[in-house]
Design an enzyme around this catalytic site. Structure first.
Site, mmCIF file in Angstrom:
data_model
loop_
_atom_site.group_PDB
_atom_site.id
_atom_site.type_symbol
_atom_site.label_atom_id
_atom_site.label_comp_id
_atom_site.label_asym_id
_atom_site.label_seq_id
_atom_site.Cartn_x
_atom_site.Cartn_y
_atom_site.Cartn_z
ATOM 1 N N GLU A 74 33.501 20.640 31.299
ATOM 2 C CA GLU A 74 32.673 20.344 32.549
ATOM 3 C C GLU A 74 32.922 19.207 33.240
ATOM 4 O O GLU A 74 33.110 18.152 32.574
ATOM 5 C CB GLU A 74 31.311 20.447 32.156
ATOM 6 C CG GLU A 74 30.532 21.843 32.515
ATOM 7 C CD GLU A 74 30.295 22.125 34.092
ATOM 8 O OE1 GLU A 74 30.654 21.050 34.842
ATOM 9 O OE2 GLU A 74 30.042 23.245 34.590
ATOM 10 N N ASP A 75 32.775 19.151 34.697
ATOM 11 C CA ASP A 75 33.022 17.687 35.326
ATOM 12 C C ASP A 75 31.792 17.667 36.025
ATOM 13 O O ASP A 75 31.767 16.301 36.517
ATOM 14 C CB ASP A 75 34.047 18.024 36.365
ATOM 15 C CG ASP A 75 33.586 18.862 37.459
ATOM 16 O OD1 ASP A 75 33.103 19.896 37.421
ATOM 17 O OD2 ASP A 75 33.941 18.515 38.641
ATOM 18 N N LYS A 129 23.165 26.033 37.401
ATOM 19 C CA LYS A 129 23.156 24.965 36.224
ATOM 20 C C LYS A 129 22.353 23.923 36.985
ATOM 21 O O LYS A 129 22.147 23.785 38.029
ATOM 22 C CB LYS A 129 24.718 24.362 36.315
ATOM 23 C CG LYS A 129 25.729 25.424 35.635
ATOM 24 C CD LYS A 129 27.161 24.898 36.003
ATOM 25 C CE LYS A 129 28.267 25.794 35.563
ATOM 26 N NZ LYS A 129 29.493 25.482 35.822
ATOM 27 N N LYS A 175 27.832 18.656 42.518
ATOM 28 C CA LYS A 175 28.923 19.419 41.709
ATOM 29 C C LYS A 175 28.052 20.387 40.601
ATOM 30 O O LYS A 175 27.179 19.800 40.098
ATOM 31 C CB LYS A 175 29.714 18.274 40.924
ATOM 32 C CG LYS A 175 30.768 17.449 42.051
ATOM 33 C CD LYS A 175 31.570 16.607 41.369
ATOM 34 C CE LYS A 175 32.549 15.806 42.183
ATOM 35 N NZ LYS A 175 33.111 14.831 41.442
ATOM 36 N N ASP A 209 34.659 25.419 33.076
ATOM 37 C CA ASP A 209 33.959 25.398 34.487
ATOM 38 C C ASP A 209 35.364 25.497 35.193
ATOM 39 O O ASP A 209 36.472 25.108 34.823
ATOM 40 C CB ASP A 209 33.366 24.101 34.681
ATOM 41 C CG ASP A 209 32.968 23.861 35.977
ATOM 42 O OD1 ASP A 209 32.603 24.917 36.788
ATOM 43 O OD2 ASP A 209 33.153 22.882 36.496
ATOM 44 N N LEU A 210 35.300 25.706 36.532
ATOM 45 C CA LEU A 210 36.291 25.954 37.463
ATOM 46 C C LEU A 210 36.611 24.713 38.220
ATOM 47 O O LEU A 210 37.598 23.986 38.256
ATOM 48 C CB LEU A 210 36.244 27.444 38.169
ATOM 49 C CG LEU A 210 37.498 27.433 39.444
ATOM 50 C CD1 LEU A 210 38.712 27.758 38.783
ATOM 51 C CD2 LEU A 210 36.824 28.469 40.337
ATOM 52 N N ASP A 211 35.706 24.623 39.111
ATOM 53 C CA ASP A 211 35.677 23.465 40.065
ATOM 54 C C ASP A 211 35.547 22.104 39.544
ATOM 55 O O ASP A 211 34.628 21.891 39.024
ATOM 56 C CB ASP A 211 34.685 23.711 41.224
ATOM 57 C CG ASP A 211 34.639 25.121 42.080
ATOM 58 O OD1 ASP A 211 35.764 25.108 42.466
ATOM 59 O OD2 ASP A 211 33.889 25.712 42.135
ATOM 60 N N THR A 218 38.962 21.520 43.693
ATOM 61 C CA THR A 218 38.287 22.151 44.802
ATOM 62 C C THR A 218 37.087 21.309 45.350
ATOM 63 O O THR A 218 36.537 21.552 46.525
ATOM 64 C CB THR A 218 37.879 23.639 44.570
ATOM 65 O OG1 THR A 218 37.168 23.527 43.074
ATOM 66 C CG2 THR A 218 39.291 24.750 44.557
ATOM 67 N N SER A 233 31.417 29.689 35.493
ATOM 68 C CA SER A 233 31.389 29.049 37.132
ATOM 69 C C SER A 233 30.475 29.294 37.838
ATOM 70 O O SER A 233 29.856 30.447 37.770
ATOM 71 C CB SER A 233 32.868 29.129 37.595
ATOM 72 O OG SER A 233 32.728 28.596 39.086
ATOM 73 N N ALA A 234 30.003 28.346 38.497
ATOM 74 C CA ALA A 234 28.975 28.666 39.600
ATOM 75 C C ALA A 234 29.261 29.458 40.820
ATOM 76 O O ALA A 234 28.512 29.857 41.799
ATOM 77 C CB ALA A 234 28.028 27.598 40.127
HETATM 78 C C1 BG6 Z 1 30.648 24.894 41.776
HETATM 79 C C2 BG6 Z 1 30.893 23.853 42.642
HETATM 80 O O1 BG6 Z 1 31.461 25.268 40.794
HETATM 81 O O2 BG6 Z 1 30.456 26.078 42.637
HETATM 82 C C3 BG6 Z 1 29.621 23.466 43.659
HETATM 83 O O3 BG6 Z 1 30.881 22.625 41.712
HETATM 84 C C4 BG6 Z 1 29.673 24.703 44.407
HETATM 85 O O4 BG6 Z 1 30.259 22.331 44.428
HETATM 86 C C5 BG6 Z 1 29.261 26.098 43.530
HETATM 87 O O5 BG6 Z 1 28.774 24.631 45.355
HETATM 88 C C6 BG6 Z 1 29.169 27.312 44.243
HETATM 89 O O6 BG6 Z 1 30.623 27.582 45.105
HETATM 90 P P1 BG6 Z 1 30.844 28.639 46.065
HETATM 91 O O7 BG6 Z 1 32.328 28.576 45.707
HETATM 92 O O8 BG6 Z 1 30.188 30.053 45.579
HETATM 93 O O9 BG6 Z 1 30.188 28.334 47.240
HETATM 94 MG MG MG Z 2 32.670 21.935 38.197
#
Ligand code: BG6
Ligand code: MG
Length: 218
Positions: free
Chosen positions: A169-170, A145, A45, A9-11, A17, A114-115
């Site tokens: 994943e967090d 997710k 998240k 996962d990224l964020d 972030t 990542s989402a």
């Molecule tokens: C996820 C974050 O990785 O991405 C969420 O944990 C975020 O908080 C989601 O809403 C979507 O991100 P973005 O950058 O497309 O707004």
């Molecule tokens: Mg995350």
């Protein structure tokens, strides 16, 4: 040594972030005349931008037109990108590069799951884009997710069976997605929050090469 797929996962896993998402959403909610807590923020998240805004509006007992909804999404992302544009390598979370480099050295599959629709921009800002063999992000999936779509697509992109994949994943939603995909789930964060994960670490400094080797040979 076997080849497994390691999906990051990224964020909140590679970079912190989550604090920028929180600030941007909080400012947006405040501009609409309400607030939300850090505990509620935990539920955002791993959740897509659309689903996050739906939740926030519900918390504030606020309804808006479709047009206004789109406008609010754009506003939030504009403010979020202002934070992102100031990012550099110093925001990479501790020992993430060590683990990535080790996995690459021992020829494991490394993918991003990542989402976020901003995933590539962020990886470029922190100079980690080249570490990933494949990237599956918010632009490639239709289900957020805890649906496992993002991780199943990442496994496919690596040409590795889901059962042979490991997810870092967090978020609660992300751990649930990994479990539903029958992957090994590794929670990065607090045991209280991520108790559904197969393994939990506070951060990557706790993840040894011995642990990684054990996971690969299991
Ligand atoms: C996820 C974050 O990785 O991405 C969420 O944990 C975020 O908080 C989601 O809403 C979507 O991100 P973005 O950058 O497309 O707004
Ligand atoms: Mg995350």
């Amino acid at each position: 040594m076997k080849t497994k797929g390691f999906i990051f996962d990224l964020d909140g896993v590679i970079v912190d972030t989550a604090k920028y998402h929180f600030l941007a959403w909080k400012n947006l909610a405040n501009s609409l005349g309400f607030d939300f807590t850090e505990i509620q923020n935990e539920q955002l998240k791993g959740v897509s931008r659309v689903e996050s805004l739906k939740k926030i509006l519900a918390w504030g007992n606020t309804t808006v037109s479709d047009e206004k909804f789109q406008e609010l999404m754009a506003l939030k992302n504009t403010e979020y990108l202002e934070f992102i544009n100031k990012m550099d390598d110093s925001e990479i979370l501790p020992d993430v590069p060590r683990v990535l480099d080790y996995l690459i050295e021992i020829k494991q599959g490394v993918s991003l799951g990542s989402a976020s629709k901003n995933a590539r921009t962020i990886l470029e800002k922190v100079h980690l884009l080249s570490k990933f063999k494949t990237i599956v992000d918010g632009n490639d999936v239709s289900k957020a997710k805890p649906d496992p779509e993002v991780f199943l697509n990442a496994a496919k992109s690596l040409n590795i069976k889901p059962e042979d994949c490991v997810v870092f994943e967090d978020s609660v939603a992300g751990i649930q997605a990994a479990n539903t995909a029958h992957m090994v789930s590794i929670g990065i964060g607090s045991k209280d929050v991520l108790h559904e994960a197969d393994y939990i670490f506070n951060d990557f400094t706790e993840i040894s090469t011995e642990f990684i080797n054990k996971i690969i040979n299991n």
